[in-house]
Design an enzyme around this catalytic site. Structure first.
Site, PDB file in Angstrom:
ATOM      1  N   ASP A 121       0.806  -1.228   0.000  1.00  0.00           N
ATOM      2  CA  ASP A 121       0.000   0.000   0.000  1.00  0.00           C
ATOM      3  C   ASP A 121       0.832   1.269   0.000  1.00  0.00           C
ATOM      4  O   ASP A 121       0.340   2.341  -0.360  1.00  0.00           O
ATOM      5  CB  ASP A 121      -0.848   0.051   1.284  1.00  0.00           C
ATOM      6  CG  ASP A 121      -2.117  -0.743   1.173  1.00  0.00           C
ATOM      7  OD1 ASP A 121      -2.648  -0.846   0.062  1.00  0.00           O
ATOM      8  OD2 ASP A 121      -2.566  -1.256   2.205  1.00  0.00           O
TER       9      ASP A 121
HETATM   10  C1  BGC Z   1      -0.029   1.310   6.320  1.00  0.00           C
HETATM   11  C2  BGC Z   1      -0.281   0.111   5.491  1.00  0.00           C
HETATM   12  C3  BGC Z   1      -1.749   0.015   5.287  1.00  0.00           C
HETATM   13  C4  BGC Z   1      -2.300   1.285   4.702  1.00  0.00           C
HETATM   14  C5  BGC Z   1      -3.777   1.167   4.510  1.00  0.00           C
HETATM   15  C6  BGC Z   1      -0.610   2.527   5.701  1.00  0.00           C
HETATM   16  O1  BGC Z   1      -0.417   3.611   6.520  1.00  0.00           O
HETATM   17  O2  BGC Z   1       1.368   1.451   6.446  1.00  0.00           O
HETATM   18  O3  BGC Z   1       0.250  -1.020   6.113  1.00  0.00           O
HETATM   19  O4  BGC Z   1      -2.039  -1.021   4.426  1.00  0.00           O
HETATM   20  O5  BGC Z   1      -1.996   2.348   5.529  1.00  0.00           O
HETATM   21  O6  BGC Z   1      -4.452   2.316   4.499  1.00  0.00           O
HETATM   22  O1  IFM Z   2      -1.339  -5.435   1.383  1.00  0.00           O
HETATM   23  C1  IFM Z   2      -1.554  -4.558   2.445  1.00  0.00           C
HETATM   24  C2  IFM Z   2      -2.862  -4.897   3.061  1.00  0.00           C
HETATM   25  O2  IFM Z   2      -3.921  -4.753   2.155  1.00  0.00           O
HETATM   26  C3  IFM Z   2      -3.142  -4.109   4.310  1.00  0.00           C
HETATM   27  N1  IFM Z   2      -2.046  -4.187   5.213  1.00  0.00           N
HETATM   28  C4  IFM Z   2      -0.745  -3.875   4.690  1.00  0.00           C
HETATM   29  C5  IFM Z   2      -0.417  -4.641   3.431  1.00  0.00           C
HETATM   30  C6  IFM Z   2       0.903  -4.166   2.848  1.00  0.00           C
HETATM   31  O3  IFM Z   2       0.889  -2.807   2.573  1.00  0.00           O
END
Ligand code: BGC
Ligand code: IFM
Length: 812
Positions: free
Chosen positions: A484
């Site tokens: 993400d």
């Molecule tokens: C986090 C990710 C997460 C994303 C979702 C980010 O701040 O680091 O792990 O998947 O937010 O919104």
């Molecule tokens: O792949 C994502 C997931 O959808 C939500 N948690 C963090 C993951 C890696 O960014």
């Protein structure tokens, strides 16, 4: 250092101190009603949707930790006030123990010769939770105590409840009927639902107004009513409605009293109109209370719950020489898979329940570890997910479980999303043999008028990649792929726009080698599914596209010693030797090799060696290296994290499993299992003071080698780590893989292992599989005997006779 121990026979983790390094929680509920409960009774409950139907209130990031709400009990014993679950009074206990089991938690506390054991659980098919309270006088003189209960109602919409006080301090409404306190506040529009808290005995007193119970300036730890040993019999009118009972209890030496408290939720049909404003129809509540009128009935329901779990967990059982491995595979990993299936990433002690609903990629991956348990629920979830897919094959990234509608605020355009749907459906068909799912008419964008068979959804998922290729013939990344925070289109956003809300696509050509690897790996599965289900032409078409992608990856996606991660929007390499920081990323190594790339020419092994050398630590594999120490506008959020945390070189346990799978595919069982043990909770238990999270479930992330707090975990429970590690250990390492016509046996184990047994229930049959390793190899099946007969291949043919079959596998 440990703070408890595993009781494998009871399938429990036993916490022996109230001072765990962080609240160690459990989940109650299997279907619609869910609760989070910490080892001192903190947490909250909701019906289906942690945002829209919150039943009890909880304050996240509260001070002191974990005193933001819970199901609290107090004992008033000759002016000594204490809590049997330690919180909220936190007075020293003579004995404390918390047993987290499969869908239940039992907390025992004793002080001054009063021992109180409370068992919390959500019975099967019941929209509520039971608190069975057993109070015992363990001393040698009579005791006269008062027991107080307490929950605080949330005004349904958890976000509004925490923010909209100008309105909400006026709306709270309750009703008292004998020992039952009803919470019947309406939420903005007429909806026919309410909650209640009751006990199966006459009460001495009650409270339903928080201020009357606590006093204006007191906290949960010293409610005035409890300090005085006397309820106020308050009836809430606005402000903060609660539910508290008080019961005077007299106990002779050795005497025990049992009580059953029920916290329930009722949803009446909308047409079942309230008789007049706020006269609720209580018929269902009365019936629910009747079901738990006695302690015996509560015991029977708990027995049904443990039987239910015994049955679910019997579908894959392992006997190996390693206790820690057995307890992960047989109990805790499968349990966590059910929880992630139910909750996606919505509600944990790190997810507020108001931020996210069900994730498209998350839930599809969660299915991989869950669908062998209850295939019918997996089928239903697949259709729900596919119904949020868009006509061009993309998908809403998230949806709310209550409404099942895609979340417009976040939208779609995460270009890995569609492929995970294919993987989930393939896994489902392999597990069940149910090809009929491909024919199910399934809406696009939740619009029935746009429905098409599920097979068409898979085709559009596959084509979404082909229709969105970049300059190197590799898939466009969109807003982000699985990672993400790798926001390669970030620089071209408008000021103030975040990658979560950005929709513009102009000039965005960033490409993902990770999606390319996924396309090859999952695309091959798609082609095979099409062939198996009779769509031969589609299968041939898919294979051609996959070959083309394989060429593109080997030509433009390999960097000499490992797979590149991406190309940014300027066409520059990401995850390359040429980069100053972030030279290598884990995701593309795992998925490309799972797709078979680089296996024939040594490139896969070379990449895996680079992973070990550059990403390996004693606590697991970090995501990238070197960590980013500066902000790179062209990479986005990833470089905003301090080095060693989260997606910036944290140990992301989810993608560690892909490397285990890749090592297994490459035949290196020792390495695969070594990586497994570095992050599997039962193996982290002995250094819990460093790791800090629950030693019975995976956390999303452990701080990496560049972090100040190296080895410390965060985000326990809701993570794709659960399902992927289950897949890695059960299918890739132990090598028992469901397949279309039977079970494929293909272990990749440590050479030192002699033997292990897996009992696999599969489509109604039971296969007792003994794997022997006399030559101490990692990979290779020399012979496979099914009921004494040599099988034609490494697949145990599906018998379909409902019987038990003995299988002997000899490696060599
Ligand atoms: C986090 C990710 C997460 C994303 C979702 C980010 O701040 O680091 O792990 O998947 O937010 O919104
Ligand atoms: O792949 C994502 C997931 O959808 C939500 N948690 C963090 C993951 C890696 O960014």
């Amino acid at each position: 250092m440990q703070y408890g121990y595993f009781d494998d026979a009871r399938k429990e983790y036993v916490i022996t101190t109230e001072s765990t390094p962080y609240p160690w929680i459990n989940y109650l509920g299997t279907q619609d009603y869910f609760s989070l409960i910490s080892n001192t009774g903190g947490g909250y409950s909701f019906y289906k949707d942690a945002k829209l139907r919150r039943i009890t209130r909880f304050r996240y990031n509260n001070v002191p930790l974990d005193l933001g709400g819970g199901r609290y009990y107090y004992i008033y014993d000759d002016k000594d006030v204490w809590s049997p679950g330690f919180a909220p009074v936190k007075k020293k206990l003579d004995r404390y123990e918390c047993r987290h089991g499969m869908g239940y938690t039992k907390i025992t506390g004793s002080r001054n010769n009063i021992e109180t054991e409370i068992t919390f659980f959500v019975p099967i098919d019941f929209n509520g939770e039971v608190h069975k309270v057993v109070v015992k006088n363990t001393g040698d003189s009579d005791k006269n105590i008062t027991l107080f209960s307490f929950v605080e109602w949330c005004l349904w919409n958890a976000q509004d409840d925490q923010t909209n006080f100008q309105r909400n301090f006026n709306t709270g409404e309750v009703e008292i009927e004998g020992s039952t306190i009803y919470h019947k506040t309406e939420y903005k529009e007429r909806r026919n639902h309410y909650a209640f808290f009751s006990v199966n005995a006459p009460v001495t007193g009650f409270d339903s107004d928080r201020e009357s119970f606590l006093g204006t300036y007191n906290g949960f730890d010293n409610p005035e009513a409890v300090l005085e040993g006397k309820s106020r019999n308050s009836v809430a009118d606005g402000w903060s409605p609660i539910a508290s009972h008080s019961l005077d209890i007299s106990l002779k030496p050795g005497e025990t009293k049992e009580l059953v408290f029920i916290l329930g939720y009722v949803e009446n049909a909308l047409e079942d109109k309230w008789e007049s404003k706020n006269v609720i129809n209580k018929t269902k509540a009365h019936k629910m209370l009747e079901e738990f009128a006695t302690a015996e009935k509560a015991d029977e329901a708990l027995k049904r719950l443990t039987d239910y779990w015994d049955d679910l967990l019997s579908r894959y059982t392992l006997v190996s020489g390693e206790d820690k491995l057995n307890r992960m595979v047989n109990i805790w990993n499968q349990y966590q898979c059910m929880v992630t299936f139910n909750l996606s990433r919505s509600a944990s002690y790190f997810e507020s329940g108001i931020g996210r609903g069900m994730g498209f990629r998350d839930s599809n991956q969660d299915l991989l570890g869950f669908l062998h348990q209850i295939p019918d629920r997996a089928r239903e979830r697949i259709i729900d997910l596919a119904s949020t897919q868009l006509e061009d094959g993309g998908a809403y990234h998230q949806y709310q479980p209550l409404t099942k509608r895609g979340n417009d605020e976040i939208g779609g355009n995460f270009n890995d999303d569609p492929l995970w749907l294919i993987l989930a459906v393939v896994a489902y068909v392999k597990e069940t043999g149910d090809y009929s799912i491909l024919k199910v008419s399934t809406p696009f964008d939740n619009d029935e008028s746009k429905a098409a068979p599920l097979a068409e959804h898979l085709k559009r998922s596959f084509d979404h990649v082909i229709n969105n290729l970049g300059p190197h013939g590799l898939p466009l990344i969109g807003r982000a792929d699985w990672n993400d925070c790798l926001n390669l289109n970030c620089f071209s956003m408008e000021p103030g726009e975040s990658f979560q809300t950005s929709t513009s696509k102009d000039g965005r050509v960033a490409e993902s080698v990770m999606i390319a690897g996924m396309f090859v790996y999952i695309g091959k599965e798609y082609a095979e599914l099409m062939k198996k289900s009779g769509s031969v032409e589609e299968s041939i078409r898919a294979e051609k596209e996959i070959s083309r992608m394989e060429k593109a990856v080997m030509e433009h996606g390999y960097d000499g010693e490992w797979f590149l991660r991406a190309y940014d929007d300027f066409g520059k390499k990401v995850g390359s030797k040429e980069c100053e920081e972030g030279k290598i990323f884990i995701e593309s190594q795992g998925l490309c090799i799972m797709g078979g790339l680089g296996l024939s020419d040594g490139k896969a092994i070379q990449a895996l060696d680079a992973v070990e050398e550059r990403l390996g630590t004693k606590y697991g594999l970090v995501l990238n290296n070197p960590a980013f120490t500066k902000y790179y506008v062209e990479y986005g959020e990833i470089s905003t994290y301090p080095a060693g945390y989260k997606e910036n070189a944290g140990i992301f346990c989810h993608n560690n499993a892909w490397i285990m799978c890749a090592e297994a595919v490459a035949g290196r069982g020792d390495k695969a299992f070594d990586y497994y043990t570095r992050i599997a909770p039962a193996y982290t238990e002995e250094y819990s003071e460093i790791h800090r999270m629950e030693p019975y479930v995976y956390s999303q992330m452990v701080a990496g080698k560049d972090a100040k707090r190296f080895g410390e975990a965060k985000n326990s429970w809701l993570t794709g780590t659960a399902s992927w590690n289950f897949v890695a250990i059960t299918q890739y390492i132990l090598g028992i893989k469901p397949d279309y016509d039977g079970i494929l046996v293909d272990p990749a184990i440590p050479k030192a292992w002699d033997t292990y047994q897996v009992t696999r229930r599969f489509r109604g049959d039971t296969y007792k599989i003994t794997v022997k390793n006399p030559e101490h190899v990692s990979k290779g099946v020399k012979s496979l005997l099914v009921d004494g007969k040599e099988a034609a291949s490494a697949v145990i043919p599906y018998a379909g006779d409902g019987k038990v079959h003995e299988v002997t596998v000899t490696m060599g």
